[in-house]
Design an enzyme around this catalytic site. Structure first.
Site, PDB file in Angstrom:
ATOM      1  N   GLU A   1     -29.840   7.539  11.667  1.00 58.40           N
ATOM      2  CA  GLU A   1     -30.114   8.900  11.157  1.00 58.40           C
ATOM      3  C   GLU A   1     -31.615   9.219  11.213  1.00 58.40           C
ATOM      4  O   GLU A   1     -32.429   8.489  10.638  1.00 58.40           O
ATOM      5  CB  GLU A   1     -29.575   9.037   9.720  1.00 58.40           C
TER       6      GLU A   1
ATOM      7  N   LYS B   1     -24.961   8.740  -1.435  1.00 59.42           N
ATOM      8  CA  LYS B   1     -25.008   8.549   0.026  1.00 59.42           C
ATOM      9  C   LYS B   1     -26.466   8.391   0.468  1.00 59.42           C
ATOM     10  O   LYS B   1     -26.798   7.557   1.297  1.00 59.42           O
ATOM     11  CB  LYS B   1     -24.334   9.739   0.719  1.00 59.42           C
TER      12      LYS B   1
ATOM     13  N   ASP C   1     -23.165  -7.698   4.901  1.00 59.28           N
ATOM     14  CA  ASP C   1     -21.913  -6.968   5.081  1.00 59.28           C
ATOM     15  C   ASP C   1     -22.006  -5.605   4.374  1.00 59.28           C
ATOM     16  O   ASP C   1     -21.799  -5.507   3.167  1.00 59.28           O
ATOM     17  CB  ASP C   1     -20.787  -7.827   4.491  1.00 59.28           C
TER      18      ASP C   1
ATOM     19  N   HIS D   1     -35.954  16.806   7.704  1.00 58.65           N
ATOM     20  CA  HIS D   1     -34.813  16.324   8.481  1.00 58.65           C
ATOM     21  C   HIS D   1     -34.827  16.915   9.882  1.00 58.65           C
ATOM     22  O   HIS D   1     -34.694  16.203  10.877  1.00 58.65           O
ATOM     23  CB  HIS D   1     -33.518  16.680   7.755  1.00 58.65           C
TER      24      HIS D   1
END
Ligand code: MEV
Length: 452
Positions: free
Chosen positions: A86, A282, A298, A395
């Protein structure tokens, strides 16, 4: 085209697997084959290593590996390795690192490191008290008869901490558990725990068959499954930053009181409103996962656990929290993180070894602290943007290059277009228009060409 099922696929050679795939699913065989091969590692030894991580490996899947420098954690400097696709995540992380470096850095503390696993079983007897008495009598056997398996872990200071018999027949008729608590030191511990649980199941079934405390018809237990739990609410780390409010907006024209007030409100919204909490968390996981992946851990286990922990009181909430008291801003996170710095692929994957070296070969608790800090830092950057400039400014600035690469812009075109967005926020449409202007083509024409 309907593809016929294939038997024994895993037994085929890599070449045969690739050929089958290309023949059955692609109408540009040469191009697709060349693409797969172009991602093979030039060093055949390294490629073989990757081939053997999983079944049916055909090639490799690249992800950017970046770093965020300037992280002061418990008075030690770190440069954080991040594997993530991202656009703006690493930039946001690096900003937070530098911001808090000038304000005393991050503090982090491991609160507990216990892991849990269960033998889930069915017992059809009526009197749980009798089963409990039997369990209490044979309890030591669970330690003694696994001593071989636990020897190395005990030598490192870990091992089995406890075993309990749990009655869960209130949830499901005849459902019980042997619940184990473990300390797996620097390993994530999944293999260690699962091996012990499977042995415990054998021990339990062996002894129950001759249990004098039980009626003959109750001397039978049926194991449903033996598995560690990825929910580790007792493997917890806390990270924190704090500074006087008036230092929060230094170097900007933003009022610090107002900034703090909005920031607190934003966190509060994420504590009370699950729709916001999921996005808030998130953002935290953007930072967490990037390091979890870079260090060969993991991320599925970490994700599953973090979200279960976020909902531990029955409502899904923010994993971070904030306070402003007596002019002091404090922002913190408490995260369950079951990590390993030995075992798994940590000593195999060349980039994982590199990341571990970059972090100074941390112990699992130290890595827990680093990753909790990364989650907090990422969350701080996101909330700072959201409550001030808006998220799109940073962003889209980072994403602009992805858009231009999609248009196959040349380096020269990219430089001109990036420069043209110095003082305005890019969007897909604006980037498209600017690109067409620079290339000297009509937008409609270019869009039509792209759709073909
Ligand atoms: C985007 O990947 C993450 C954010 O949406 C997180 C947040 O909203 O807090 C920016």
């Amino acid at each position: 085209m309907t593809v016929k099922p294939i038997k024994g696929f895993s037994k085929l050679s890599k070449e045969a697997k690739t050929e089958w795939l290309i023949d059955n699913y692609f109408d540009n065989p040469e191009e697709s084959l060349a693409l797969l091969k172009s991602y093979w590692h030039a060093d055949s030894k390294i490629q073989k290593l990757h081939d053997e991580f999983i079944e049916n490996t055909l090639t490799n899947y690249y992800m950017p590996f970046g770093v965020a420098p300037n992280f002061l954690i418990n008075r030690k400097m770190y440069c954080l390795p991040m594997a993530i696709e991202e656009s703006s995540v690493v930039a946001a992380m690096a900003k937070a690192g530098s911001f808090w470096l000038e304000r005393g850095g991050f503090k982090a503390e491991v609160i507990a490191t216990k892991k849990i696993g269960h033998v889930h079983f069915v017992w059809r007897g009526k009197e749980f008290a009798k089963l409990q008495a039997f369990f209490d009598r044979i309890r030591d056997n669970f330690f003694e008869e696994t001593a071989d398996i636990t020897r190395n872990m005990r030598a490192r200071g870990g091992g089995i901490l406890d075993i309990e018999l749990i009655d869960r027949s209130d949830l499901e008729p005849n459902y019980y558990q042997l619940k184990g608590t473990f300390d797996t030191r620097d390993s994530m511990g999944a293999n260690f725990i699962n091996t012990i649980l499977e042995k415990w199941s054998n021990i339990w079934e062996k002894y129950i068959a001759t249990a004098e405390e039980l009626e003959e018809e109750d001397r039978k237990s049926e194991t449903i499954m033996c598995i560690l739990s990825n929910f580790t609410p007792e493997c917890i780390v806390r990270a924190e930053v704090s500074c006087p409010i008036d230092r929060l907006t230094e170097g900007t024209d933003i009022d610090p009181e107002r900034f703090a007030e909005n920031f607190v409100r934003a966190v509060h919204v994420a504590r009370i409103e699950p729709y916001r909490a999921v996005t808030h968390n998130k953002g935290i996981m953007n930072g967490v996962d990037a390091i979890v992946i870079a260090t060969g851990n993991d991320f599925r286990a970490i994700e599953a656990c973090a979200h279960a922990y976020a909902a531990r009181d029955g409502q899904y909430r923010s994993l971070s929290d904030v306070s402003v008291e007596n002019g002091e801003f404090k922002f913190w996170i408490e995260l369950p993180l079951a990590l390993g710095t030995v075992g798994g692929i940590t000593k195999l994957h060349p980039m994982v070894k590199f990341a571990m070296q970059l972090l100074g070969k941390p112990s699992a608790p130290e890595l827990m602290q680093i990753i909790a800090v990364a989650g907090l830092a990422q969350n701080f950057s996101a909330l700072r943007s959201l409550t001030t400039t808006g998220i799109q400014k940073g962003h889209m600035k980072m994403h602009l290059l992805n858009i231009l690469n999609q248009f196959e812009a040349t380096e020269k075109e990219k430089a001109i277009i990036v420069d043209s967005f110095k003082n305005r926020i890019p969007s897909y449409q604006l980037a498209l228009e600017e690109f067409c202007r620079v290339r000297g083509i009509a937008v409609d024409e270019f869009v039509k060409h792209q759709e073909q």
